[in-house]
Design a protein around this motif. Structure first.
Motif, PDB file in Angstrom:
ATOM      1  N   ALA A 124       0.974  -1.288   0.059  1.00  0.00           N
ATOM      2  CA  ALA A 124       0.115  -0.124  -0.086  1.00  0.00           C
ATOM      3  C   ALA A 124       0.981   1.258   0.074  1.00  0.00           C
ATOM      4  N   ILE A 125       0.385   2.149  -0.612  1.00  0.00           N
ATOM      5  CA  ILE A 125       1.160   3.246  -0.917  1.00  0.00           C
ATOM      6  C   ILE A 125      -0.043   4.715  -0.685  1.00  0.00           C
ATOM      7  N   GLY A 126       0.136   5.704  -0.222  1.00  0.00           N
ATOM      8  CA  GLY A 126      -0.573   6.626  -0.180  1.00  0.00           C
ATOM      9  C   GLY A 126       0.057   7.919   0.214  1.00  0.00           C
ATOM     10  N   TYR A 127      -0.640   9.119   0.520  1.00  0.00           N
ATOM     11  CA  TYR A 127      -0.064  10.351   0.780  1.00  0.00           C
ATOM     12  C   TYR A 127      -0.874  11.246   2.089  1.00  0.00           C
ATOM     13  N   VAL A 128       0.010  11.842   2.725  1.00  0.00           N
ATOM     14  CA  VAL A 128      -0.710  12.604   3.992  1.00  0.00           C
ATOM     15  C   VAL A 128       0.139  13.767   3.915  1.00  0.00           C
ATOM     16  N   HIS A 129      -0.262  14.851   4.648  1.00  0.00           N
ATOM     17  CA  HIS A 129       0.589  16.018   5.042  1.00  0.00           C
ATOM     18  C   HIS A 129       1.779  15.367   5.830  1.00  0.00           C
ATOM     19  N   ALA A 130       3.038  16.171   5.437  1.00  0.00           N
ATOM     20  CA  ALA A 130       4.080  15.547   6.108  1.00  0.00           C
ATOM     21  C   ALA A 130       4.118  15.397   7.478  1.00  0.00           C
ATOM     22  N   SER A 131       3.315  16.592   8.237  1.00  0.00           N
ATOM     23  CA  SER A 131       3.217  16.750   9.588  1.00  0.00           C
ATOM     24  C   SER A 131       2.469  15.655  10.093  1.00  0.00           C
ATOM     25  N   ARG A 132       1.645  14.844   9.560  1.00  0.00           N
ATOM     26  CA  ARG A 132       0.976  13.636   9.817  1.00  0.00           C
ATOM     27  C   ARG A 132       1.597  12.406   9.809  1.00  0.00           C
ATOM     28  N   ALA A 133       2.725  12.330   9.073  1.00  0.00           N
ATOM     29  CA  ALA A 133       3.238  10.874   9.063  1.00  0.00           C
ATOM     30  C   ALA A 133       3.929  10.617  10.326  1.00  0.00           C
ATOM     31  N   ASP A 134       3.840   9.571  10.859  1.00  0.00           N
ATOM     32  CA  ASP A 134       4.541   9.068  12.190  1.00  0.00           C
ATOM     33  C   ASP A 134       5.270   7.801  11.732  1.00  0.00           C
ATOM     34  N   ASN A 135       5.844   7.311  13.083  1.00  0.00           N
ATOM     35  CA  ASN A 135       6.568   5.870  12.941  1.00  0.00           C
ATOM     36  C   ASN A 135       6.014   4.840  12.237  1.00  0.00           C
ATOM     37  N   ARG A 136       4.685   4.749  12.031  1.00  0.00           N
ATOM     38  CA  ARG A 136       4.023   3.654  11.252  1.00  0.00           C
ATOM     39  C   ARG A 136       4.543   3.567   9.739  1.00  0.00           C
ATOM     40  N   VAL A 137       4.732   4.761   9.411  1.00  0.00           N
ATOM     41  CA  VAL A 137       4.983   4.687   7.789  1.00  0.00           C
ATOM     42  C   VAL A 137       6.499   5.329   7.371  1.00  0.00           C
ATOM     43  N   LYS A 138       6.889   5.010   6.415  1.00  0.00           N
ATOM     44  CA  LYS A 138       8.320   5.723   5.926  1.00  0.00           C
ATOM     45  C   LYS A 138       7.608   6.812   4.885  1.00  0.00           C
ATOM     46  N   ILE A 139       8.481   7.740   4.794  1.00  0.00           N
ATOM     47  CA  ILE A 139       8.094   8.737   3.840  1.00  0.00           C
ATOM     48  C   ILE A 139       9.028   8.442   2.599  1.00  0.00           C
ATOM     49  N   LEU A 140       8.530   8.259   1.409  1.00  0.00           N
ATOM     50  CA  LEU A 140       9.525   7.846   0.356  1.00  0.00           C
ATOM     51  C   LEU A 140       9.713   9.442  -0.553  1.00  0.00           C
ATOM     52  N   ALA A 141       8.798  10.235  -0.556  1.00  0.00           N
ATOM     53  CA  ALA A 141       8.979  11.694  -1.449  1.00  0.00           C
ATOM     54  C   ALA A 141       8.070  12.764  -0.734  1.00  0.00           C
ATOM     55  N   HIS A 142       8.684  13.871  -0.710  1.00  0.00           N
ATOM     56  CA  HIS A 142       7.816  15.031  -0.374  1.00  0.00           C
ATOM     57  C   HIS A 142       7.285  15.516  -1.724  1.00  0.00           C
ATOM     58  N   VAL A 143       5.987  16.027  -1.736  1.00  0.00           N
ATOM     59  CA  VAL A 143       5.112  16.556  -2.940  1.00  0.00           C
ATOM     60  C   VAL A 143       4.989  18.141  -2.512  1.00  0.00           C
ATOM     61  N   SER A 144       5.507  18.780  -3.279  1.00  0.00           N
ATOM     62  CA  SER A 144       5.146  20.417  -2.795  1.00  0.00           C
ATOM     63  C   SER A 144       3.721  20.761  -3.507  1.00  0.00           C
ATOM     64  N   GLN A 145       3.082  21.292  -2.674  1.00  0.00           N
ATOM     65  CA  GLN A 145       1.455  21.846  -3.035  1.00  0.00           C
ATOM     66  C   GLN A 145       1.564  23.017  -4.017  1.00  0.00           C
ATOM     67  N   PRO A 146       1.098  22.826  -5.243  1.00  0.00           N
ATOM     68  CA  PRO A 146       1.062  23.739  -6.301  1.00  0.00           C
ATOM     69  C   PRO A 146       0.642  25.218  -5.736  1.00  0.00           C
ATOM     70  N   LEU A 147       1.091  26.187  -6.611  1.00  0.00           N
ATOM     71  CA  LEU A 147       0.847  27.617  -6.115  1.00  0.00           C
ATOM     72  C   LEU A 147      -0.712  27.945  -6.621  1.00  0.00           C
ATOM     73  N   PRO A 148      -1.478  28.617  -5.661  1.00  0.00           N
ATOM     74  CA  PRO A 148      -2.439  29.194  -6.478  1.00  0.00           C
ATOM     75  C   PRO A 148      -2.747  29.488  -7.692  1.00  0.00           C
ATOM     76  N   SER A 149      -3.570  29.391  -8.538  1.00  0.00           N
ATOM     77  CA  SER A 149      -3.761  29.645 -10.140  1.00  0.00           C
ATOM     78  C   SER A 149      -3.181  31.188 -10.462  1.00  0.00           C
ATOM     79  N   LYS A 150      -3.632  32.174  -9.341  1.00  0.00           N
ATOM     80  CA  LYS A 150      -3.419  33.467  -9.717  1.00  0.00           C
ATOM     81  C   LYS A 150      -2.158  33.852  -9.519  1.00  0.00           C
ATOM     82  N   ALA A 151      -1.257  32.868  -8.639  1.00  0.00           N
ATOM     83  CA  ALA A 151       0.204  33.147  -8.373  1.00  0.00           C
ATOM     84  C   ALA A 151       1.075  32.918  -9.606  1.00  0.00           C
ATOM     85  N   ARG A 152       0.433  31.803 -10.444  1.00  0.00           N
ATOM     86  CA  ARG A 152       1.450  31.172 -11.401  1.00  0.00           C
ATOM     87  C   ARG A 152       1.502  32.370 -12.543  1.00  0.00           C
TER      88      ARG A 152
END
Length: 152
Positions: A124-152
């Motif tokens: 199983a593989i999923g995603y959560v906010h990095a601050s929610r990840a704990d010792n039950r899981v291993k972080i494989l990668a961080h995903v940056s949240q995109p900028l709001p469309s007006k800021a692009r």
């Protein structure tokens, strides 16, 4: 039709915004069970797993990607960062895949549900906010949240 789908996928992979590996407080983390032998996945591998083009890991074990509900802000940010599209924009893709026998990732109700399922289910593989990840899981990668469309 299959060739067109592969060509569309290749185009989508090339035009998607990159996944960022540096962590920020509001980043999403791609997670897998803490005891998994997998330590790292490339952004391209993560895309292939979540669009169900990669069904097995390097050891032949089945990947089981899980999503949050389409309206969840984390799901929307993950989809935008990974595929350059919102969940509802992926519906046509999944309708086509469905006719090839490929179903979209299962949807779990909350980030805690993702953590519980991923930590207890091999592959199983999923995603959560990095601050929610704990010792039950291993972080494989961080995903940056995109900028709001007006800021692009």
């Amino acid at each position: 039709m299959r060739g067109l789908t592969c060509l569309s996928l290749a185009f989508a992979l090339l035009t998607c915004p990159p996944l960022i590996s540096s962590a920020a407080s509001d980043d999403l983390a791609v997670v897998i069970a803490a005891q998994s032998p997998v330590d790292r996945l490339s952004p391209g591998a993560i895309r292939l797993i979540f669009n169900r083009k990669s069904l097995l890991d390097g050891n032949g074990n089945r990947w089981i990607p899980v999503n949050l509900p389409p309206a969840d802000p984390a799901r929307r940010a993950f989809s935008q960062a990974l595929f350059g599209a919102m969940p509802e924009e992926m519906e046509e893709y999944w309708n086509i895949e469905y006719f090839h026998g490929i179903t979209p990732p299962e949807v779990l109700a909350s980030e805690e549900a993702v953590l519980r399922f991923v930590s207890a289910t091999a592959g199983a593989i999923g995603y959560v906010h990095a601050s929610r990840a704990d010792n039950r899981v291993k972080i494989l990668a961080h995903v940056s949240q995109p900028l709001p469309s007006k800021a692009r």
